[in-house]
Design a protein around this motif. Structure first.
Motif, PDB file in Angstrom:
ATOM      1  N   LYS A  61       0.797  -1.230   0.000  1.00  0.00           N
ATOM      2  CA  LYS A  61       0.000   0.000   0.000  1.00  0.00           C
ATOM      3  C   LYS A  61       0.826   1.275   0.000  1.00  0.00           C
ATOM      4  N   PHE A  62       1.936   1.302  -0.702  1.00  0.00           N
ATOM      5  CA  PHE A  62       2.734   2.520  -0.815  1.00  0.00           C
ATOM      6  C   PHE A  62       3.511   2.490  -2.119  1.00  0.00           C
ATOM      7  N   GLN A  63       3.926   3.666  -2.591  1.00  0.00           N
ATOM      8  CA  GLN A  63       4.698   3.770  -3.832  1.00  0.00           C
ATOM      9  C   GLN A  63       6.129   4.233  -3.594  1.00  0.00           C
ATOM     10  N   GLN A  64       6.349   4.988  -2.516  1.00  0.00           N
ATOM     11  CA  GLN A  64       7.669   5.515  -2.179  1.00  0.00           C
ATOM     12  C   GLN A  64       7.887   5.351  -0.684  1.00  0.00           C
ATOM     13  N   VAL A  65       9.141   5.413  -0.268  1.00  0.00           N
ATOM     14  CA  VAL A  65       9.485   5.358   1.148  1.00  0.00           C
ATOM     15  C   VAL A  65      10.525   6.438   1.445  1.00  0.00           C
ATOM     16  N   ILE A  66      10.731   6.673   2.725  1.00  0.00           N
ATOM     17  CA  ILE A  66      11.831   7.516   3.184  1.00  0.00           C
ATOM     18  C   ILE A  66      12.787   6.596   3.930  1.00  0.00           C
ATOM     19  N   ALA A  67      14.051   6.614   3.537  1.00  0.00           N
ATOM     20  CA  ALA A  67      15.059   5.838   4.253  1.00  0.00           C
ATOM     21  C   ALA A  67      15.451   6.604   5.516  1.00  0.00           C
ATOM     22  N   VAL A  68      15.725   5.869   6.582  1.00  0.00           N
ATOM     23  CA  VAL A  68      16.112   6.490   7.849  1.00  0.00           C
ATOM     24  C   VAL A  68      17.309   7.414   7.652  1.00  0.00           C
ATOM     25  N   ASP A  69      18.210   7.038   6.781  1.00  0.00           N
ATOM     26  CA  ASP A  69      19.411   7.847   6.559  1.00  0.00           C
ATOM     27  C   ASP A  69      19.321   8.656   5.264  1.00  0.00           C
ATOM     28  N   CYS A  70      18.167   9.213   4.982  1.00  0.00           N
ATOM     29  CA  CYS A  70      17.903   9.961   3.748  1.00  0.00           C
ATOM     30  C   CYS A  70      18.782  11.209   3.664  1.00  0.00           C
ATOM     31  N   ALA A  71      19.783  11.163   2.816  1.00  0.00           N
ATOM     32  CA  ALA A  71      20.726  12.274   2.692  1.00  0.00           C
ATOM     33  C   ALA A  71      20.075  13.530   2.121  1.00  0.00           C
ATOM     34  N   GLU A  72      19.135  13.363   1.196  1.00  0.00           N
ATOM     35  CA  GLU A  72      18.496  14.527   0.579  1.00  0.00           C
ATOM     36  C   GLU A  72      17.809  15.393   1.636  1.00  0.00           C
ATOM     37  N   TYR A  73      17.040  14.758   2.515  1.00  0.00           N
ATOM     38  CA  TYR A  73      16.323  15.524   3.536  1.00  0.00           C
ATOM     39  C   TYR A  73      17.270  16.057   4.600  1.00  0.00           C
ATOM     40  N   TYR A  74      18.331  15.330   4.890  1.00  0.00           N
ATOM     41  CA  TYR A  74      19.333  15.804   5.847  1.00  0.00           C
ATOM     42  C   TYR A  74      19.957  17.114   5.356  1.00  0.00           C
ATOM     43  N   PHE A  75      20.385  17.130   4.093  1.00  0.00           N
ATOM     44  CA  PHE A  75      21.011  18.342   3.555  1.00  0.00           C
ATOM     45  C   PHE A  75      19.996  19.464   3.380  1.00  0.00           C
ATOM     46  N   MET A  76      18.759  19.128   3.057  1.00  0.00           N
ATOM     47  CA  MET A  76      17.713  20.139   2.929  1.00  0.00           C
ATOM     48  C   MET A  76      17.473  20.825   4.276  1.00  0.00           C
ATOM     49  N   GLN A  77      17.502  20.048   5.353  1.00  0.00           N
ATOM     50  CA  GLN A  77      17.333  20.623   6.696  1.00  0.00           C
ATOM     51  C   GLN A  77      18.440  21.612   7.004  1.00  0.00           C
ATOM     52  N   ILE A  78      19.654  21.259   6.652  1.00  0.00           N
ATOM     53  CA  ILE A  78      20.798  22.137   6.908  1.00  0.00           C
ATOM     54  C   ILE A  78      20.692  23.407   6.064  1.00  0.00           C
ATOM     55  N   GLU A  79      20.394  23.252   4.765  1.00  0.00           N
ATOM     56  CA  GLU A  79      20.317  24.404   3.869  1.00  0.00           C
ATOM     57  C   GLU A  79      19.195  25.360   4.248  1.00  0.00           C
ATOM     58  N   GLN A  80      18.029  24.814   4.627  1.00  0.00           N
ATOM     59  CA  GLN A  80      16.867  25.651   4.927  1.00  0.00           C
ATOM     60  C   GLN A  80      16.762  26.006   6.408  1.00  0.00           C
ATOM     61  N   ASN A  81      17.598  25.382   7.233  1.00  0.00           N
ATOM     62  CA  ASN A  81      17.596  25.614   8.671  1.00  0.00           C
ATOM     63  C   ASN A  81      16.212  25.397   9.301  1.00  0.00           C
ATOM     64  N   ILE A  82      15.567  24.297   8.890  1.00  0.00           N
ATOM     65  CA  ILE A  82      14.266  23.920   9.450  1.00  0.00           C
ATOM     66  C   ILE A  82      14.269  22.424   9.732  1.00  0.00           C
ATOM     67  N   ASP A  83      13.329  21.989  10.540  1.00  0.00           N
ATOM     68  CA  ASP A  83      13.141  20.553  10.753  1.00  0.00           C
ATOM     69  C   ASP A  83      12.161  20.071   9.684  1.00  0.00           C
ATOM     70  N   ILE A  84      12.676  19.431   8.668  1.00  0.00           N
ATOM     71  CA  ILE A  84      11.876  18.961   7.534  1.00  0.00           C
ATOM     72  C   ILE A  84      10.667  18.164   8.009  1.00  0.00           C
ATOM     73  N   PHE A  85      10.875  17.331   9.009  1.00  0.00           N
ATOM     74  CA  PHE A  85       9.802  16.433   9.433  1.00  0.00           C
ATOM     75  C   PHE A  85       8.710  17.137  10.220  1.00  0.00           C
ATOM     76  N   ASP A  86       9.030  18.229  10.878  1.00  0.00           N
ATOM     77  CA  ASP A  86       7.981  19.025  11.532  1.00  0.00           C
ATOM     78  C   ASP A  86       7.185  19.844  10.522  1.00  0.00           C
ATOM     79  N   VAL A  87       7.861  20.353   9.506  1.00  0.00           N
ATOM     80  CA  VAL A  87       7.225  21.231   8.530  1.00  0.00           C
ATOM     81  C   VAL A  87       6.410  20.440   7.501  1.00  0.00           C
ATOM     82  N   TYR A  88       6.954  19.339   7.005  1.00  0.00           N
ATOM     83  CA  TYR A  88       6.346  18.647   5.877  1.00  0.00           C
ATOM     84  C   TYR A  88       5.603  17.353   6.222  1.00  0.00           C
ATOM     85  N   PHE A  89       5.842  16.797   7.389  1.00  0.00           N
ATOM     86  CA  PHE A  89       5.282  15.487   7.710  1.00  0.00           C
ATOM     87  C   PHE A  89       4.621  15.462   9.088  1.00  0.00           C
TER      88      PHE A  89
END
Length: 106
Positions: A61-89
């Motif tokens: 029942k899913f098409q995509q997943v997030i890996a625990v060590d997702c580098a894209e979101y890690y770097f996005m958090q650093i660049e945008q200075n936000i907690d990606i998971f609080d803002v988007y999820f």
């Protein structure tokens, strides 16, 4: 994603495990608002091979997943200075995501 390390009660196979499921609050690549997204830990070769991952975990029942060590979101958090998971999820309670993915309450 460090909070999901070493949680043995979660659904797992020998190679991968689901550690959480998020609902997307605000669209973020590659997810649309309202989608349910499993957070998965384990063997990267399985995590990014969706057909194998679905077979390994016994769910479909899913098409995509997030890996625990997702580098894209890690770097996005650093660049945008936000907690990606609080803002988007929004993290779903275990009882809800277990029923959503497996059709059973644990």
């Amino acid at each position: 994603m460090k909070k999901y390390e070493n949680q043995p009660e979660r659904k797992r196979s020998d190679l991968v495990e689901i550690v959480a499921v998020y609902r997307v609050k605000k669209a973020i690549w590659p997810f649309n608002k309202g989608e349910f997204v499993p957070v998965v830990a384990g063997e990267r070769g399985v995590i990014y091979n969706i057909p194998l991952l679905k077979e390994e975990l016994g769910i479909s029942k899913f098409q995509q997943v997030i890996a625990v060590d997702c580098a894209e979101y890690y770097f996005m958090q650093i660049e945008q200075n936000i907690d990606i998971f609080d803002v988007y999820f929004e993290e779903l309670p275990k009882e809800i995501w277990t029923e959503l993915l497996f059709g059973e309450v644990k």
